[in-house]
Design an enzyme around this catalytic site. Sequence first.
Site, mmCIF file in Angstrom:
data_model
loop_
_atom_site.group_PDB
_atom_site.id
_atom_site.type_symbol
_atom_site.label_atom_id
_atom_site.label_comp_id
_atom_site.label_asym_id
_atom_site.label_seq_id
_atom_site.Cartn_x
_atom_site.Cartn_y
_atom_site.Cartn_z
ATOM 1 N N ASP A 38 -0.890 7.397 -6.336
ATOM 2 C CA ASP A 38 -1.162 8.789 -5.973
ATOM 3 C C ASP A 38 -0.038 9.696 -6.498
ATOM 4 O O ASP A 38 -0.106 10.922 -6.374
ATOM 5 C CB ASP A 38 -1.378 8.957 -4.462
ATOM 6 C CG ASP A 38 -0.145 8.644 -3.645
ATOM 7 O OD1 ASP A 38 0.829 8.108 -4.194
ATOM 8 O OD2 ASP A 38 -0.157 8.939 -2.422
ATOM 9 N N SER A 39 0.969 9.083 -7.148
ATOM 10 C CA SER A 39 1.966 9.858 -7.906
ATOM 11 C C SER A 39 1.252 10.676 -8.988
ATOM 12 O O SER A 39 1.829 11.616 -9.538
ATOM 13 C CB SER A 39 3.007 8.927 -8.534
ATOM 14 O OG SER A 39 2.383 7.838 -9.191
ATOM 15 N N ASP A 77 -4.412 3.412 -5.372
ATOM 16 C CA ASP A 77 -3.576 3.916 -4.280
ATOM 17 C C ASP A 77 -4.408 4.829 -3.376
ATOM 18 O O ASP A 77 -4.942 5.851 -3.845
ATOM 19 C CB ASP A 77 -2.425 4.710 -4.905
ATOM 20 C CG ASP A 77 -1.171 4.678 -4.066
ATOM 21 O OD1 ASP A 77 -1.176 4.034 -3.003
ATOM 22 O OD2 ASP A 77 -0.175 5.294 -4.503
ATOM 23 N N LYS A 107 -3.843 0.026 -2.282
ATOM 24 C CA LYS A 107 -2.521 0.114 -1.653
ATOM 25 C C LYS A 107 -2.559 1.242 -0.646
ATOM 26 O O LYS A 107 -3.210 2.262 -0.869
ATOM 27 C CB LYS A 107 -1.445 0.383 -2.716
ATOM 28 C CG LYS A 107 -0.049 0.599 -2.116
ATOM 29 C CD LYS A 107 1.029 0.640 -3.169
ATOM 30 C CE LYS A 107 1.286 2.013 -3.747
ATOM 31 N NZ LYS A 107 1.656 3.043 -2.761
ATOM 32 N N GLU A 109 0.108 3.277 2.525
ATOM 33 C CA GLU A 109 1.477 3.428 3.026
ATOM 34 C C GLU A 109 1.535 3.272 4.537
ATOM 35 O O GLU A 109 0.611 3.678 5.242
ATOM 36 C CB GLU A 109 2.007 4.831 2.659
ATOM 37 C CG GLU A 109 2.075 5.079 1.165
ATOM 38 C CD GLU A 109 2.595 6.476 0.819
ATOM 39 O OE1 GLU A 109 3.005 7.227 1.744
ATOM 40 O OE2 GLU A 109 2.589 6.818 -0.373
ATOM 41 N N GLU A 176 10.044 0.845 -1.202
ATOM 42 C CA GLU A 176 10.536 1.976 -1.997
ATOM 43 C C GLU A 176 11.811 2.553 -1.397
ATOM 44 O O GLU A 176 11.844 2.892 -0.195
ATOM 45 C CB GLU A 176 9.440 3.068 -2.084
ATOM 46 C CG GLU A 176 9.925 4.278 -2.894
ATOM 47 C CD GLU A 176 8.802 5.216 -3.331
ATOM 48 O OE1 GLU A 176 7.613 4.887 -3.129
ATOM 49 O OE2 GLU A 176 9.133 6.289 -3.883
#
Length: 279
Positions: A38-39, A77, A107, A109, A176
């Site tokens: 999602d960057s 993501d 993925k 978070e 991270e």
Amino acid sequence: MLREKKAKHQPITMLTAYDYPTALAVDHAGLDVILVGDSLAMVVLGYETTLPVTMDEMIHHCRAVSRGARFALLVGDMPFLSYQISAEEALRNAGRFLQEGGMDAVKLEGGRERLAAVEAIVGAGIPVMGHLGLTPQSVHQLGGFRAQGKTASAAQRLVEDALALESAGCFSLVLESIPARLARLVSERLTIPTIGIGAGPHCDGQVLVTHDLLGLFDRFTPRFVKKYADVHGEMARAFAAYKREVEEGVFPAPEHSVDMPDGEWEELIQSLGEAGRDE
Ligand code: KIV
């Protein structure tokens, strides 16, 4: 495959990609995993954080990446609010990454607060990669893009979260921006592979945002990034050279132009001339 690499102490390699040509190149280089991160929101779409990117935008880019990659494991993501509202919604959105986006896994978070979502997704047969430490979707709660797990209590919480995610069924875990010694401890305690970004050399694998590695995202570069190229500089040079050559009449040269046989040309001129006389 990733677990096997961990067992053999072979480093896992992962990079992000958001489009077809980058996926082709990363896949061709033999990377183990491609993350459609999602960057995307920051390095491709120009937002300040990862929060604005939507499910539809993520799926759009996943489809392009899946057309370019043949060998790497593809991880999509899950964007902000696609898995936080309910386990049911998390499962539905995770399913879209596989069904519509061509991904192999997703993925998401977060730690203990995400276990229900992880269990629901894994329960449906979709592999889940966890993500702890600096979790960019919580940037406002964390007070900025800053390293995490630096106090004993924060580190203990992170270790507990990592173990809980493993128990919930995650197949690997991104760490991270946490201290290298904490990442090493987590990597030793888990049976699933850890993949570090700004988490030191002792993780089972490493990931970087491809635009950072290439020097393509010029706005800022996190301390933990190593730039392997200066693509932004190379683009600027190429664009300036193109502009100069067009303005000076150097481009296009004869070798960039299409020729027409003399006979066809003469026929055209003649018929145009005759057509002109008819009017
Ligand atoms: O979105 C992303 O690119 C990521 C990586 C930094 C792991 O989550």
